[in-house]
Write a protein that holds these residues in place. Structure first.
Motif, PDB file in Angstrom:
ATOM      1  N   GLY A  27      49.190  65.072  53.044  1.00 11.38           N
ATOM      2  CA  GLY A  27      50.747  65.308  53.739  1.00 11.38           C
ATOM      3  C   GLY A  27      51.731  64.564  51.985  1.00 11.38           C
ATOM      4  N   VAL A  28      52.431  63.673  52.031  1.00  7.83           N
ATOM      5  CA  VAL A  28      52.669  63.584  50.531  1.00  7.83           C
ATOM      6  C   VAL A  28      53.475  62.534  51.090  1.00  7.83           C
ATOM      7  N   VAL A  29      52.611  61.362  49.935  1.00 12.29           N
ATOM      8  CA  VAL A  29      54.131  60.138  50.295  1.00 12.29           C
ATOM      9  C   VAL A  29      54.629  59.828  49.092  1.00 12.29           C
ATOM     10  N   LEU A  30      56.301  59.315  49.396  1.00 15.80           N
ATOM     11  CA  LEU A  30      57.146  58.863  48.391  1.00 15.80           C
ATOM     12  C   LEU A  30      56.821  57.617  48.333  1.00 15.80           C
ATOM     13  N   PHE A  31      56.886  57.056  47.379  1.00 10.20           N
ATOM     14  CA  PHE A  31      56.888  55.558  47.343  1.00 10.20           C
ATOM     15  C   PHE A  31      58.137  55.095  46.266  1.00 10.20           C
ATOM     16  N   ALA A  32      58.421  53.865  46.793  1.00 13.29           N
ATOM     17  CA  ALA A  32      60.254  52.951  46.877  1.00 13.29           C
ATOM     18  C   ALA A  32      60.211  51.857  45.921  1.00 13.29           C
ATOM     19  N   HIS A  33      59.789  51.499  45.248  1.00  5.93           N
ATOM     20  CA  HIS A  33      59.532  50.115  44.771  1.00  5.93           C
ATOM     21  C   HIS A  33      61.346  49.275  44.671  1.00  5.93           C
ATOM     22  N   GLY A  34      60.817  48.103  44.836  1.00  5.42           N
ATOM     23  CA  GLY A  34      61.742  46.641  45.034  1.00  5.42           C
ATOM     24  C   GLY A  34      62.225  46.630  43.779  1.00  5.42           C
ATOM     25  N   SER A  35      62.987  45.922  44.295  1.00  6.60           N
ATOM     26  CA  SER A  35      64.499  45.416  42.479  1.00  6.60           C
ATOM     27  C   SER A  35      62.773  44.932  41.776  1.00  6.60           C
ATOM     28  N   GLY A  36      64.149  45.467  40.242  1.00  6.86           N
ATOM     29  CA  GLY A  36      63.089  44.862  39.604  1.00  6.86           C
ATOM     30  C   GLY A  36      61.364  45.443  39.110  1.00  6.86           C
ATOM     31  N   SER A  37      61.356  46.874  39.533  1.00 10.27           N
ATOM     32  CA  SER A  37      60.438  47.093  39.365  1.00 10.27           C
ATOM     33  C   SER A  37      60.065  48.226  38.783  1.00 10.27           C
ATOM     34  N   SER A  55      42.905  61.751  50.663  1.00  5.24           N
ATOM     35  CA  SER A  55      43.518  63.347  50.514  1.00  5.24           C
ATOM     36  C   SER A  55      45.081  63.476  50.828  1.00  5.24           C
ATOM     37  N   LEU A  56      45.907  62.522  50.027  1.00  2.00           N
ATOM     38  CA  LEU A  56      47.160  62.059  50.443  1.00  2.00           C
ATOM     39  C   LEU A  56      47.990  62.682  49.074  1.00  2.00           C
ATOM     40  N   ALA A  57      48.905  62.921  49.146  1.00  2.00           N
ATOM     41  CA  ALA A  57      49.706  63.323  47.447  1.00  2.00           C
ATOM     42  C   ALA A  57      50.030  61.950  47.243  1.00  2.00           C
ATOM     43  N   THR A  58      51.060  61.608  46.608  1.00  2.00           N
ATOM     44  CA  THR A  58      51.652  60.455  46.363  1.00  2.00           C
ATOM     45  C   THR A  58      52.531  60.611  44.827  1.00  2.00           C
ATOM     46  N   VAL A  59      53.745  60.358  45.339  1.00  2.00           N
ATOM     47  CA  VAL A  59      54.671  60.600  44.191  1.00  2.00           C
ATOM     48  C   VAL A  59      55.564  59.251  44.317  1.00  2.00           C
ATOM     49  N   LEU A  60      55.240  58.838  42.797  1.00  2.00           N
ATOM     50  CA  LEU A  60      56.077  57.589  42.801  1.00  2.00           C
ATOM     51  C   LEU A  60      57.311  58.232  41.620  1.00  2.00           C
ATOM     52  N   VAL A  61      58.625  57.183  41.759  1.00  2.00           N
ATOM     53  CA  VAL A  61      59.442  57.684  40.854  1.00  2.00           C
ATOM     54  C   VAL A  61      60.107  56.447  40.865  1.00  2.00           C
ATOM     55  N   ASP A  62      60.849  56.553  39.566  1.00  2.00           N
ATOM     56  CA  ASP A  62      61.966  55.394  39.479  1.00  2.00           C
ATOM     57  C   ASP A  62      63.555  55.663  39.316  1.00  2.00           C
ATOM     58  N   LEU A  63      63.790  54.829  40.815  1.00  2.00           N
ATOM     59  CA  LEU A  63      64.942  55.194  41.308  1.00  2.00           C
ATOM     60  C   LEU A  63      65.427  54.733  39.727  1.00  2.00           C
ATOM     61  N   LEU A  64      65.877  53.871  39.074  1.00  2.00           N
ATOM     62  CA  LEU A  64      67.318  53.945  37.794  1.00  2.00           C
ATOM     63  C   LEU A  64      66.375  54.913  36.571  1.00  2.00           C
ATOM     64  N   THR A  65      67.245  55.019  36.299  1.00  2.00           N
ATOM     65  CA  THR A  65      67.293  55.798  34.594  1.00  2.00           C
ATOM     66  C   THR A  65      67.346  55.134  33.811  1.00  2.00           C
ATOM     67  N   PRO A  66      67.006  54.876  32.419  1.00  2.00           N
ATOM     68  CA  PRO A  66      66.392  53.795  32.114  1.00  2.00           C
ATOM     69  C   PRO A  66      67.539  52.951  31.246  1.00  2.00           C
ATOM     70  N   ASP A  67      69.601  53.841  30.987  1.00  2.00           N
ATOM     71  CA  ASP A  67      69.824  52.774  31.481  1.00  2.00           C
ATOM     72  C   ASP A  67      70.809  52.191  32.512  1.00  2.00           C
ATOM     73  N   GLU A  68      70.489  52.591  33.379  1.00  2.00           N
ATOM     74  CA  GLU A  68      70.435  51.808  34.688  1.00  2.00           C
ATOM     75  C   GLU A  68      69.768  50.660  34.700  1.00  2.00           C
ATOM     76  N   ASP A  69      68.496  50.521  34.383  1.00  2.00           N
ATOM     77  CA  ASP A  69      67.415  49.863  34.289  1.00  2.00           C
ATOM     78  C   ASP A  69      67.646  48.484  33.577  1.00  2.00           C
TER      79      ASP A  69
END
Length: 219
Positions: A27-37, A55-69
């Motif tokens: 399976g694959v787990v998509l991570f959603a971080h909290g504010s300021g992370s 045996s779990l795939a992971t996707v760690l993503v920045d939900l904001l662009t650099p300009d937005e962050d």
């Protein structure tokens, strides 16, 4: 173990993400971080590595662009815009369904703090794709009316010393109904910084995802 850095084209310029694919992933787990992370959050990275070992795939993503962050008056509200963050998560889930390596895998969402609310809203909008959700020290109450539409089995993990958030999670669990389970990690505060508490989160999350992501989603 294959690691790749990608740009997910759900906004102009894309969102930076790290994809880790263990051999024989179930399976694959998509991570959603909290504010300021960010996707480099040491707590989420630590949990992701333990999921990879199971045996779990992971996707760690920045939900904001650099300009937005950039934290200023213009962008600060974006960190708490649950609707916008949930739309981006749902779009990333759609992108994962088009990625040759990730497409066959059932999807789980792991959300921390405000990211937990966004994960639940996204899960409600993609009931045929999201198979499980885990919230770490989350604010699921911020998902609002979407809670009653969540169909994915949801595990709410809260520190035993995080008293206000326990109350909010109890209220959210009632709204989620039978799909949800609330578990308290003794001796933990909001960020699970106490020795051994984050390991408990990773262990319980890993078991939850391994159980509910067992059946592959149709390609």
């Amino acid at each position: 173990m294959e690691t790749r850095e990608v740009r997910i084209p759900v906004v102009e310029g894309g969102l930076a993400a790290d994809v880790i694919m263990p051999s024989g992933a179930i399976g694959v787990v998509l991570f959603a971080h909290g504010s300021g992370s960010s996707r480099h959050s040491p707590r989420n990275v630590a949990v992701a590595h333990q999921l990879n070992a199971r045996s779990l795939a992971t996707v760690l993503v920045d939900l904001l662009t650099p300009d937005e962050d950039v934290l200023d008056a213009r962008t600060a509200e974006l960190r708490f815009d649950i609707g916008m963050l949930a739309e981006r998560l749902a779009a990333i889930v759609d992108w994962m369904g088009d990625d040759p390596a990730l497409r066959p895998l059932p999807v789980g969402l792991f959300g921390a703090s405000t990211g937990a609310a966004a994960s639940l809203v996204a899960a409600a909008s993609r009931p045929d794709r999201v198979a499980a959700v885990v919230s770490r020290g989350g604010r699921p109450d911020l998902a609002g009316n979407a809670l009653t539409a969540v169909r994915a089995p949801t595990l709410l993990l809260v520190g035993g010393l995080d008293e206000e958030v326990i109350v909010l999670n109890e209220q959210a669990r009632a709204e989620l109904g039978e799909v949800a389970e609330l578990r308290i990690v003794p001796g933990a505060t909001h960020l699970f910084e106490e020795p051994g508490t984050l390991d408990q989160v990773a262990d319980q999350a890993g078991t939850w995802f391994a159980t509910h992501l067992r059946t592959p989603h149709p390609a």
